[in-house]
Design a protein around this motif. Structure first.
Motif, mmCIF file in Angstrom:
data_model
loop_
_atom_site.group_PDB
_atom_site.id
_atom_site.type_symbol
_atom_site.label_atom_id
_atom_site.label_comp_id
_atom_site.label_asym_id
_atom_site.label_seq_id
_atom_site.Cartn_x
_atom_site.Cartn_y
_atom_site.Cartn_z
ATOM 1 N N GLY A 161 0.815 -1.211 0.000
ATOM 2 C CA GLY A 161 0.000 0.000 0.000
ATOM 3 C C GLY A 161 0.848 1.260 0.000
ATOM 4 O O GLY A 161 1.992 1.262 0.474
ATOM 5 N N ASP A 162 0.271 2.351 -0.493
ATOM 6 C CA ASP A 162 1.018 3.612 -0.600
ATOM 7 C C ASP A 162 0.123 4.823 -0.344
ATOM 8 O O ASP A 162 0.382 5.911 -0.852
ATOM 9 N N ILE A 163 -0.951 4.631 0.468
ATOM 10 C CA ILE A 163 -1.844 5.733 0.834
ATOM 11 C C ILE A 163 -1.838 5.849 2.354
ATOM 12 O O ILE A 163 -2.262 4.929 3.060
ATOM 13 N N ARG A 164 -1.356 6.957 2.881
ATOM 14 C CA ARG A 164 -1.251 7.133 4.328
ATOM 15 C C ARG A 164 -2.641 7.254 4.947
ATOM 16 O O ARG A 164 -3.492 7.986 4.461
ATOM 17 N N ASN A 165 -2.867 6.524 6.049
ATOM 18 C CA ASN A 165 -4.129 6.593 6.786
ATOM 19 C C ASN A 165 -3.853 7.282 8.120
ATOM 20 O O ASN A 165 -3.153 6.721 8.976
ATOM 21 N N VAL A 166 -4.394 8.486 8.304
ATOM 22 C CA VAL A 166 -4.093 9.268 9.506
ATOM 23 C C VAL A 166 -5.023 8.908 10.658
ATOM 24 O O VAL A 166 -4.826 9.399 11.775
ATOM 25 N N ALA A 167 -6.025 8.062 10.426
ATOM 26 C CA ALA A 167 -6.929 7.642 11.503
ATOM 27 C C ALA A 167 -6.532 6.280 12.053
ATOM 28 O O ALA A 167 -6.326 6.110 13.251
ATOM 29 N N ALA A 168 -6.426 5.291 11.185
ATOM 30 C CA ALA A 168 -6.099 3.929 11.615
ATOM 31 C C ALA A 168 -4.603 3.697 11.680
ATOM 32 O O ALA A 168 -4.157 2.693 12.234
ATOM 33 N N ASP B 221 -0.905 16.601 1.302
ATOM 34 C CA ASP B 221 -0.197 15.319 1.183
ATOM 35 C C ASP B 221 -1.036 14.258 0.489
ATOM 36 O O ASP B 221 -0.941 13.072 0.799
ATOM 37 N N PHE B 222 -1.897 14.685 -0.436
ATOM 38 C CA PHE B 222 -2.719 13.742 -1.199
ATOM 39 C C PHE B 222 -1.816 12.712 -1.895
ATOM 40 O O PHE B 222 -0.761 13.068 -2.417
ATOM 41 N N PRO B 223 -2.206 11.425 -1.923
ATOM 42 C CA PRO B 223 -3.430 10.836 -1.385
ATOM 43 C C PRO B 223 -3.275 10.439 0.086
ATOM 44 O O PRO B 223 -2.279 9.835 0.477
ATOM 45 N N VAL B 224 -4.286 10.789 0.882
ATOM 46 C CA VAL B 224 -4.299 10.464 2.292
ATOM 47 C C VAL B 224 -5.731 10.152 2.698
ATOM 48 O O VAL B 224 -6.674 10.777 2.217
ATOM 49 N N SER B 225 -5.919 9.138 3.556
ATOM 50 C CA SER B 225 -7.257 8.742 3.976
ATOM 51 C C SER B 225 -7.397 8.934 5.480
ATOM 52 O O SER B 225 -6.407 9.020 6.215
ATOM 53 N N GLU B 226 -8.663 8.967 5.945
ATOM 54 C CA GLU B 226 -8.940 9.077 7.370
ATOM 55 C C GLU B 226 -10.192 8.263 7.687
ATOM 56 O O GLU B 226 -11.259 8.803 7.966
ATOM 57 N N VAL B 227 -10.049 6.949 7.590
ATOM 58 C CA VAL B 227 -11.133 6.034 7.930
ATOM 59 C C VAL B 227 -10.630 5.052 8.985
ATOM 60 O O VAL B 227 -9.444 4.717 9.035
ATOM 61 N N ASP B 228 -11.561 4.620 9.833
ATOM 62 C CA ASP B 228 -11.231 3.667 10.886
ATOM 63 C C ASP B 228 -12.484 2.854 11.211
ATOM 64 O O ASP B 228 -13.467 3.437 11.680
ATOM 65 N N PRO B 229 -12.509 1.547 10.938
ATOM 66 C CA PRO B 229 -11.390 0.755 10.426
ATOM 67 C C PRO B 229 -11.142 1.010 8.944
ATOM 68 O O PRO B 229 -12.003 1.569 8.252
#
Length: 720
Positions: free
Chosen positions: A213-220, A269-277
């Motif tokens: 993977g190469d998309i940072r997740n700032v929540a999980a 810093d796109f792409p970045v996600s914020e989902v949990d889980p």
């Protein structure tokens, strides 16, 4: 981690074997760098083997080096190899949604709602099944459509015919190991054995690949976009005599990924996600196909029976904190309560198909094929959803929907010499379908939805598809053709309930019908050193299967709208000098909505662009082989580079915004001998984070889904 270690050990083993393999390279049989003419391409686009240049259909055929499609992102990469072919990467269970020449079902309304059907060994793949791995494949035929005569139902835009390698009566063993950045790894094994000399042979192909993977997740935390693919195929070939053959293929594919569906387009810093889980999609497919052929002399009998079991599970947090923070003005952390908004979707599908057909002998003056087909699909769709955010009220509760489709068809096509070098082709297919749907909803005690709701639906449909064409062979090296074809995507019931949680019935959607007009040419020039094919087309589509994103409920609603597309494509392959191969193509598609009612609630207007269709697509590549004898090594040094381009695309029927155009460059450099090869590669060399899908939440909040970034790696292959 265990796979990366295994891959490293395998790679080191191959490297250790290199000196031994190289000693066997001193005089390789017929080095490919010595080939200076383009070899004829054989296809089965009309259910019988014939030269591609003689078939009056616009198609792209990928074989040999053209099949070096990156493992983690096979469908996107496959589409970019052919002009005017697109792939809608909607994520979740929507794995195999292709468009051709602007025609496509751009989000699956049901299990069989696709305008471009993929076939592997003549078995149709479900839109809810995992994407095919292109493992141990002889060739891929991308057939621009409609292909409703011989390939059947729902091929309004065309068909993608994947032809696996058949067993041979020789011993063969080949192993490949690859490793690269972002945790990329691949291990592959292909084995072939003659079990009974000239009578029974078997072939086994295995592959396992990973990507971290190469998309940072700032929540999980960690990275989203992880992909794990495992696939296997075992094939037996029985040839008891010269007239009879039987092939049994059993395959298994599994695809697991954590690619997020909604990313804030203008996030830092796109792409970045914020989902949990984090999102999880886990799909697998088990299938078997039996193909029996017998040559009676005056005619040839083919019987093809296939069965599949597809399973898909998706866990989705629909409230990305960055997206909903931008939409509401609330802090993104407000939406980061793990599990507060959560949907779990499960699809179980069983597919059975049997086809029997008769054909004329090979090279007969009148070429014909006729047959009968039966297709059955049983789909169970389940959803367990809960939501705190008001926008997701319709995802609350327990959904259990069951669907059954029975399809019966008779078809035939014949090509007949008319006058001199003029041939005429006529094909027709008559189809009857029965469909049943059962919707069962339980509110599970959640607010905003009804306590329970049930619905039973049934529909029957009869339709005719077909094609008429004229082709003229001006010379053995030049053929022109013109055709008119009728295409259909069948009517049905939506798999996902948008209305039953509110106590309303789900309406069946109508069939989509189209007329396609095409004129083209096929040519082999300069003593077969250059092949150039081209075509012009126009599609007139009624009740095209489109969807509308409803930001108030974060749901996708059905929109059946008329549209027209026109344009053309031009492709070439060339061998201008010893060792050098060139290939490329360019396509133009003008696709616009027409006759949209002025009071349409979809936001669509006549003249708007059809969503996710680029005006321009292009690809260009080169491969150069240098004999290894220049350094007293044997074998060939090989360099290959390919550039692929897709233009900007409207995101929805309202044309709320455009997805950006993008280019992808892939390159490979290595040495190949008869028994051993080593190479380095780069996929998506400039790390283009291209947009594959999108939604308009508001004038200031847009979400997209992105393709895979750059991978740099190396690999080795050893053959016995």
């Amino acid at each position: 981690m265990r796979f990366q270690l295994l891959s490293s050990v395998v790679t080191l083993g191959f490297l250790a074997a290199a000196p031994l393999a190289a000693r066997g390279q001193d005089a390789p049989a017929a080095s490919q760098s010595e080939v200076i003419e383009l070899a004829p391409v054989k296809v089965t686009a009309r259910k019988r083997e014939e030269a591609e240049q003689k078939v009056p259909i616009s198609m792209t055929v990928l074989e040999g080096e053209g099949l070096q499609v990156p493992a983690p992102a096979s469908n996107n990469a496959l589409a970019r190899n052919a002009p005017n072919v697109g792939f809608t990467d909607a994520g979740g269970q929507s794995s195999n949604l292709f468009s051709i020449r602007g025609v496509g079902s751009f989000f699956p309304l049901s299990a069989d709602d696709t305008s471009t059907v993929m076939y592997v060994g003549e078995a149709p793949l479900s839109v809810y099944g995992p994407p095919p791995s292109l493992l141990d494949v002889e060739r891929v035929e991308i057939l621009r459509g409609p292909q409703g005569t011989l390939f059947g139902r729902n091929t309004q835009a065309g068909a993608i015919n994947i032809v696996p390698n058949a067993p041979r009566f020789d011993w063969e063993l080949e192993g490949t190991g690859e490793g690269g950045t972002s945790g990329y790894g691949l291990g592959e094994l292909i084995a072939n054995a003659p079990l009974v000399e000239d009578i029974l042979a078997a072939r086994l192909a295995l592959r396992y690949s990973t990507f971290d993977g190469d998309i940072r997740n700032v929540a999980a935390g960690g990275r989203d976009g992880e992909v794990t693919v495992g696939t296997a195929r075992g094939t037996f070939l029985l040839e008891p005599n010269d007239a009879t053959s039987a092939t049994l293929a059993v395959s298994y594919d599994r695809h697991i990924d954590s690619n997020p569906r909604f990313l804030l387009r203008d996030a830092d810093d796109f792409p970045v996600s914020e989902v949990d889980p984090r999102t999880k999609v886990d799909s697998d497919s088990l299938g078997a196909t039996l193909h029996v052929t017998h040559d009676f002399g005056p005619l040839v009998l083919d019987s093809v029976t296939s069965a599949q079991r597809n399973h898909s599970f998706q866990r989705l947090d629909p409230t990305d904190g960055l997206v909903f923070g931008s939409l509401t003005g609330l802090p993104p952390d407000f939406f980061n309560v793990s599990g507060a908004d959560l949907a779990k979707n499960t699809f179980d599908e069983r597919i059975y198909q049997h086809e029997v057909r008769l054909s004329s002998p090979k090279d007969d003056e009148i070429a014909w094929t006729a047959g009968l087909n039966f297709f059955r699909s049983e789909l169970d769709a389940h959803r367990d959803g809960r939501a705190v955010t008001p926008a997701f009220a319709t995802t609350r509760g327990l959904m259990s929907n069951d669907f059954v489709t029975n399809s019966y068809s008779a078809f035939g096509e014949a090509t007949v010499p008319l006058i001199g070098r003029l041939d005429g082709t006529l094909g027709l297919r008559f189809t009857h379908e029965d469909k049943w749907a059962d919707y069962d909803f339980d509110g599970d005690g959640q607010a905003g939805v009804v306590a329970s709701f049930r619905q039973h639906g049934k529909l029957s449909d009869d339709f005719v598809t077909g094609r008429v064409a004229l082709s003229y062979e001006w010379a053995p090296e030049l053929t022109t053709y013109a055709s008119v074809a009728r295409g259909t995507v069948t009517a049905g019931f939506p798999s996902i309930s948008a209305n039953t949680p509110l106590g309303k019935e789900e309406d069946a959607f109508p069939a989509s019908n189209s007329w396609t007009y095409e004129a083209g040419f096929k040519s082999a020039l300069l003593d077969n050193h250059l092949v150039v094919n081209g075509a012009l087309f126009m599609n007139d589509v009624k009740d095209g299967h489109l969807v509308v994103f409803d930001p108030a409920n974060a749901a996708f609603n059905i929109a059946t709208l008329d549209y027209r597309t026109y344009g053309g494509e031009l492709e070439f392959t060339a061998k201008p000098m010893r060792g050098l191969s060139l290939f490329g193509g360019i396509g133009y598609t003008h696709a616009n909505l027409v006759d949209v009612p002025s009071d349409s609630a979809t936001g669509a207007r006549s003249g708007n662009r059809v969503p996710n269709i680029p005006r321009f697509t292009a690809n260009l590549g080169a491969e150069y082989r240098v004999p290894g004898e220049v350094v007293d090594l044997g074998g060939d040094f090989i360099a290959r580079i390919a550039w692929q381009y897709a233009g900007d695309r409207a995101v929805d029927v309202a044309n709320s915004f455009d997805l950006h155009d993008y280019s992808v460059i892939n390159a490979r450099l290595g040495w190949e001998g008869a028994h051993f090869s080593i190479y380095g590669f780069v996929q998506n060399a400039f790390d283009e984070r291209y947009e594959t899908w999108g939604q308009n939440f508001s004038a200031t909040t847009q979400s997209v889904r992105v393709g895979q970034g750059r991978i740099i790696g190396a690999g080795t292959t050893i053959r016995f």
